[in-house]
Structure formats: structure tokens, C-alpha cells
Motif scaffolding. Sequence first.
Motif, PDB file in Angstrom:
ATOM      1  N   VAL A  21      71.070 -23.590  55.740  1.00 21.31           N
ATOM      2  CA  VAL A  21      71.799 -23.101  54.566  1.00 21.31           C
ATOM      3  C   VAL A  21      70.957 -22.058  53.837  1.00 21.31           C
ATOM      4  CG1 VAL A  21      72.765 -23.746  52.320  1.00 21.31           C
ATOM      5  CG2 VAL A  21      73.109 -25.237  54.310  1.00 21.31           C
ATOM      6  N   ARG A  22      69.689 -22.350  53.638  1.00 24.67           N
ATOM      7  CA  ARG A  22      68.819 -21.416  52.912  1.00 24.67           C
ATOM      8  C   ARG A  22      68.631 -20.098  53.653  1.00 24.67           C
ATOM      9  NH1 ARG A  22      64.549 -25.961  50.729  1.00 24.67           N
ATOM     10  NH2 ARG A  22      65.946 -26.791  49.137  1.00 24.67           N
ATOM     11  N   GLN A  23      68.593 -20.144  54.983  1.00 29.86           N
ATOM     12  CA  GLN A  23      68.484 -18.904  55.756  1.00 29.86           C
ATOM     13  C   GLN A  23      69.696 -18.014  55.522  1.00 29.86           C
ATOM     14  OE1 GLN A  23      67.858 -19.892  59.865  1.00 29.86           O
ATOM     15  NE2 GLN A  23      65.880 -20.843  59.465  1.00 29.86           N
ATOM     16  N   LEU A  24      70.859 -18.613  55.450  1.00 30.43           N
ATOM     17  CA  LEU A  24      72.073 -17.823  55.218  1.00 30.43           C
ATOM     18  C   LEU A  24      72.090 -17.239  53.809  1.00 30.43           C
ATOM     19  CD1 LEU A  24      74.673 -20.072  57.026  1.00 30.43           C
ATOM     20  CD2 LEU A  24      73.989 -17.762  57.683  1.00 30.43           C
ATOM     21  N   VAL A  25      71.677 -18.012  52.822  1.00 25.17           N
ATOM     22  CA  VAL A  25      71.726 -17.562  51.427  1.00 25.17           C
ATOM     23  C   VAL A  25      70.645 -16.533  51.130  1.00 25.17           C
ATOM     24  CG1 VAL A  25      71.514 -18.308  49.020  1.00 25.17           C
ATOM     25  CG2 VAL A  25      72.763 -19.701  50.644  1.00 25.17           C
ATOM     26  N   HIS A  31      78.073  -7.709  48.805  1.00 26.53           N
ATOM     27  CA  HIS A  31      78.968  -7.221  49.854  1.00 26.53           C
ATOM     28  C   HIS A  31      79.281  -8.295  50.897  1.00 26.53           C
ATOM     29  CE1 HIS A  31      80.903  -4.080  52.206  1.00 26.53           C
ATOM     30  NE2 HIS A  31      80.285  -4.563  53.270  1.00 26.53           N
ATOM     31  N   PHE A  32      78.308  -9.134  51.226  1.00 26.04           N
ATOM     32  CA  PHE A  32      78.488 -10.149  52.266  1.00 26.04           C
ATOM     33  C   PHE A  32      78.559 -11.572  51.724  1.00 26.04           C
ATOM     34  CE2 PHE A  32      76.227  -6.722  54.628  1.00 26.04           C
ATOM     35  CZ  PHE A  32      77.281  -6.373  55.446  1.00 26.04           C
ATOM     36  N   ALA A  33      78.513 -11.743  50.426  1.00 28.70           N
ATOM     37  CA  ALA A  33      78.436 -13.082  49.836  1.00 28.70           C
ATOM     38  C   ALA A  33      79.596 -13.988  50.251  1.00 28.70           C
ATOM     39  CB  ALA A  33      78.362 -12.978  48.309  1.00 28.70           C
ATOM     40  N   LEU A  34      80.802 -13.479  50.270  1.00 25.55           N
ATOM     41  CA  LEU A  34      81.949 -14.338  50.589  1.00 25.55           C
ATOM     42  C   LEU A  34      81.994 -14.688  52.070  1.00 25.55           C
ATOM     43  CD1 LEU A  34      84.637 -12.814  48.221  1.00 25.55           C
ATOM     44  CD2 LEU A  34      83.017 -14.668  47.805  1.00 25.55           C
ATOM     45  N   GLN A  35      81.528 -13.809  52.928  1.00 25.15           N
ATOM     46  CA  GLN A  35      81.433 -14.155  54.346  1.00 25.15           C
ATOM     47  C   GLN A  35      80.400 -15.254  54.555  1.00 25.15           C
ATOM     48  OE1 GLN A  35      80.535 -10.396  56.183  1.00 25.15           O
ATOM     49  NE2 GLN A  35      82.686  -9.878  56.456  1.00 25.15           N
ATOM     50  N   LEU A  36      79.268 -15.129  53.889  1.00 24.42           N
ATOM     51  CA  LEU A  36      78.234 -16.161  53.996  1.00 24.42           C
ATOM     52  C   LEU A  36      78.731 -17.485  53.421  1.00 24.42           C
ATOM     53  CD1 LEU A  36      75.140 -14.007  53.042  1.00 24.42           C
ATOM     54  CD2 LEU A  36      75.687 -14.938  55.299  1.00 24.42           C
ATOM     55  N   ARG A  37      79.450 -17.415  52.313  1.00 30.72           N
ATOM     56  CA  ARG A  37      80.030 -18.621  51.711  1.00 30.72           C
ATOM     57  C   ARG A  37      80.917 -19.342  52.719  1.00 30.72           C
ATOM     58  NH1 ARG A  37      85.089 -18.007  47.837  1.00 30.72           N
ATOM     59  NH2 ARG A  37      85.815 -17.286  49.847  1.00 30.72           N
ATOM     60  N   ASN A  38      81.733 -18.600  53.437  1.00 28.41           N
ATOM     61  CA  ASN A  38      82.631 -19.200  54.419  1.00 28.41           C
ATOM     62  C   ASN A  38      81.858 -19.826  55.572  1.00 28.41           C
ATOM     63  OD1 ASN A  38      84.631 -18.223  52.788  1.00 28.41           O
ATOM     64  ND2 ASN A  38      85.221 -16.568  54.160  1.00 28.41           N
ATOM     65  N   GLY A  57      74.491 -26.978  50.458  1.00 30.30           N
ATOM     66  CA  GLY A  57      75.562 -26.062  50.829  1.00 30.30           C
ATOM     67  C   GLY A  57      76.543 -25.835  49.693  1.00 30.30           C
ATOM     68  N   GLU A  58      76.885 -26.894  48.977  1.00 32.75           N
ATOM     69  CA  GLU A  58      77.817 -26.753  47.847  1.00 32.75           C
ATOM     70  C   GLU A  58      77.209 -25.908  46.738  1.00 32.75           C
ATOM     71  OE1 GLU A  58      78.676 -30.881  47.131  1.00 32.75           O
ATOM     72  OE2 GLU A  58      80.310 -30.893  48.611  1.00 32.75           O
ATOM     73  N   ARG A  59      75.900 -26.079  46.487  1.00 30.61           N
ATOM     74  CA  ARG A  59      75.229 -25.223  45.492  1.00 30.61           C
ATOM     75  C   ARG A  59      75.258 -23.762  45.953  1.00 30.61           C
ATOM     76  NH1 ARG A  59      71.853 -29.755  44.924  1.00 30.61           N
ATOM     77  NH2 ARG A  59      70.431 -29.037  46.543  1.00 30.61           N
ATOM     78  N   ALA A  60      75.003 -23.561  47.238  1.00 34.05           N
ATOM     79  CA  ALA A  60      75.005 -22.201  47.782  1.00 34.05           C
ATOM     80  C   ALA A  60      76.393 -21.574  47.691  1.00 34.05           C
ATOM     81  CB  ALA A  60      74.522 -22.222  49.229  1.00 34.05           C
ATOM     82  N   ILE A  61      77.425 -22.355  47.961  1.00 40.14           N
ATOM     83  CA  ILE A  61      78.800 -21.853  47.883  1.00 40.14           C
ATOM     84  C   ILE A  61      79.117 -21.399  46.466  1.00 40.14           C
ATOM     85  CG2 ILE A  61      81.222 -22.604  47.948  1.00 40.14           C
ATOM     86  CD1 ILE A  61      80.424 -24.229  50.499  1.00 40.14           C
ATOM     87  N   GLU A  62      78.711 -22.171  45.471  1.00 42.17           N
ATOM     88  CA  GLU A  62      78.935 -21.766  44.070  1.00 42.17           C
ATOM     89  C   GLU A  62      78.213 -20.458  43.761  1.00 42.17           C
ATOM     90  OE1 GLU A  62      78.121 -24.855  41.205  1.00 42.17           O
ATOM     91  OE2 GLU A  62      79.087 -26.356  42.476  1.00 42.17           O
ATOM     92  N   LEU A  63      76.956 -20.368  44.165  1.00 42.42           N
ATOM     93  CA  LEU A  63      76.164 -19.166  43.921  1.00 42.42           C
ATOM     94  C   LEU A  63      76.785 -17.947  44.602  1.00 42.42           C
ATOM     95  CD1 LEU A  63      73.085 -18.092  43.101  1.00 42.42           C
ATOM     96  CD2 LEU A  63      72.889 -18.155  45.580  1.00 42.42           C
ATOM     97  N   LEU A  64      77.180 -18.108  45.859  1.00 42.14           N
ATOM     98  CA  LEU A  64      77.746 -16.990  46.609  1.00 42.14           C
ATOM     99  C   LEU A  64      79.121 -16.575  46.079  1.00 42.14           C
ATOM    100  CD1 LEU A  64      76.631 -18.148  50.151  1.00 42.14           C
ATOM    101  CD2 LEU A  64      75.759 -16.159  48.893  1.00 42.14           C
ATOM    102  N   THR A  65      79.888 -17.530  45.596  1.00 36.80           N
ATOM    103  CA  THR A  65      81.192 -17.202  45.011  1.00 36.80           C
ATOM    104  C   THR A  65      81.012 -16.329  43.784  1.00 36.80           C
ATOM    105  OG1 THR A  65      82.152 -19.244  45.871  1.00 36.80           O
ATOM    106  CG2 THR A  65      83.313 -18.182  44.046  1.00 36.80           C
TER     107      THR A  65
END
Length: 98
Positions: A21-25, A31-38, A57-65
Motif C-alpha cells: 500500500v505504501r509503495q503505491l501511495v 493526476h494519478f491519485a484516483l487510479q492509485l486509489r482504485n 489501505g483505507e487511510r490511503a484511499i481517503e488521502l488519495l481521494t
Amino acid sequence: MSQAEHPERTRTDHEVTVDDVRQLVSAATPHFALQLRNRIAKLIRTMPPGHPVRAEGERAIELLTVLGATGEVRGDEPEPDMPCLPSVACEVAPLPAD
């Protein structure tokens, strides 16, 4: 960048980790935040509530959103009389259904 996942993470015997998860975030940009969120949502969807990786992952999804919707400012703060760019003022698309 696309919705494609790293081959290592798609192996059936791969156990998703907090580091995945951290590697993705870590490389996230507006520009790519929503793709990474998905991608993160897809990785954690089968994990039970309370699982440490799911929580990360849920924390990352909030941040990326938020990042995908609001963008980011680096360097000088925006001037008060300058309007926001339309691309960062739009509503955020919901997570795709599986």
C-alpha cells in the motif's frame, strides 16, 4: 500509469502487505491519485475489517481521494484572487464497482 497491477501483487500466493500500500501511495500525484486509489481498493477488498493492511489501505484511499479532488500546492501558496483550476475543483468519481 494505468489500472494494471505489478505482476508480483497479482500472484495468487502473494499476501498483500502494508508496504504494498505504501509503495503505491508514495508516488501519488493529483493526476494519478484516483487510479492509485482504485488499485489499493482492489488490493484490500477481501481483507476483513480491522486487518492492519486494510486499515492502512483505507487511510490511503481517503488521502488519495482528497489529493485527486483538490490537487496540491508546492512552493508558493496560491494567491487569493486566483481561481482554482477546473481540473482540481471537480467532484471525485466514486470507486468503481467490481
